[in-house]
Design a protein around this motif. Structure first.
Motif, short mmCIF file in Angstrom:
data_model
loop_
_atom_site.label_atom_id
_atom_site.label_comp_id
_atom_site.label_asym_id
_atom_site.label_seq_id
_atom_site.Cartn_x
_atom_site.Cartn_y
_atom_site.Cartn_z
N GLN A 133 0.83 -1.20 0.00
CA GLN A 133 0.00 0.00 0.00
C GLN A 133 0.87 1.26 0.00
OE1 GLN A 133 -2.36 -0.92 3.52
NE2 GLN A 133 -4.21 -0.90 2.24
N LEU A 134 1.88 1.27 0.84
CA LEU A 134 2.77 2.43 0.89
C LEU A 134 3.45 2.67 -0.45
CD1 LEU A 134 4.55 2.12 4.36
CD2 LEU A 134 3.31 4.11 3.51
N LEU A 135 3.96 1.59 -1.03
CA LEU A 135 4.68 1.74 -2.29
C LEU A 135 3.76 2.15 -3.43
CD1 LEU A 135 7.22 -1.20 -2.09
CD2 LEU A 135 7.67 1.24 -1.77
N LEU A 136 2.56 1.59 -3.48
CA LEU A 136 1.62 1.99 -4.53
C LEU A 136 1.19 3.44 -4.36
CD1 LEU A 136 -0.60 -1.19 -4.90
CD2 LEU A 136 1.02 -0.26 -6.57
N GLY A 137 0.95 3.84 -3.14
CA GLY A 137 0.59 5.24 -2.87
C GLY A 137 1.70 6.19 -3.28
N LEU A 138 2.92 5.82 -2.95
CA LEU A 138 4.07 6.64 -3.32
C LEU A 138 4.24 6.69 -4.84
CD1 LEU A 138 6.47 8.28 -2.23
CD2 LEU A 138 7.77 6.15 -2.19
N LEU A 139 4.09 5.56 -5.49
CA LEU A 139 4.18 5.51 -6.94
C LEU A 139 3.12 6.40 -7.58
CD1 LEU A 139 5.34 4.15 -9.54
CD2 LEU A 139 3.51 2.47 -9.27
N ALA A 140 1.89 6.28 -7.13
CA ALA A 140 0.82 7.09 -7.70
C ALA A 140 1.06 8.58 -7.49
CB ALA A 140 -0.52 6.67 -7.10
N ALA A 141 1.59 8.94 -6.32
CA ALA A 141 1.78 10.35 -5.99
C ALA A 141 2.99 10.98 -6.66
CB ALA A 141 1.90 10.50 -4.47
#
Length: 166
Positions: A133-141
């Motif tokens: 979740q953290l990595l996907l959120g960071l990627l999206a942002a």
């Protein structure tokens, strides 16, 4: 030794570290730590040089000292939290790494590096869901990839629950 000498010697040691002479910098920083045991900035630079040399176990007490002290700039505090958390992770102290890095993310929520290292530590503790979740959120942002940006909303949505289907 007075404060002017301390500043001059600290700057010279940092130049040695950044100039590719970390072992020489380490020796000078250890001497400075002995002369200024309560100096958070000296402790931080000493921790960093130990990390550069791959001496994470030796870096940890200096990171702890600088974080317990006063006078550390916010940027150095950010770096010290990342350095301590990363060192703990490398040493297999995964729970402690998560604790330190989570505290860093809470204090500096805009720091993608802290979130990335927290994700790695969470992976090591077996918390693959939060890690992803953290990595996907960071990627999206943060991604500048036009294909990722096109699906940013979907990535952010599914980062919240990867088991969700439509």
């Amino acid at each position: 030794m007075n404060d002017h000498d301390r500043d001059t010697l600290l700057a010279a040691a940092v130049r040695l570290r950044t100039g590719g002479r970390p072992e020489e910098a380490r020796q000078r920083l250890l001497a400075l730590c002995a002369a200024f045991p309560a100096d958070a900035e000296v402790a931080y630079q000493t921790a960093r040089v130990h990390d550069v040399l791959g001496l994470e176990a030796e870096a940890v007490p200096f990171y702890e000292r600088c974080l317990d002290g006063t006078g550390l700039s916010e940027e150095d505090r950010r770096g010290a939290l990342l350095g301590l958390g990363s060192s703990c992770r490398v040493l297999g102290q995964y729970e402690r790494a998560v604790e330190v890095l989570r505290g860093g993310v809470e204090r500096f929520p805009d720091d993608g590096a802290l979130r990335t290292f927290l994700a790695m530590a969470l992976f090591n503790t077996g918390d693959h869901r939060e890690s992803t979740q953290l990595l996907l959120g960071l990627l999206a942002a943060t991604s500048e990839d036009p294909h990722v940006r096109r699906y940013r909303s979907a990535i952010e949505h599914y980062a919240g629950d990867l088991h969700e289907t439509i």
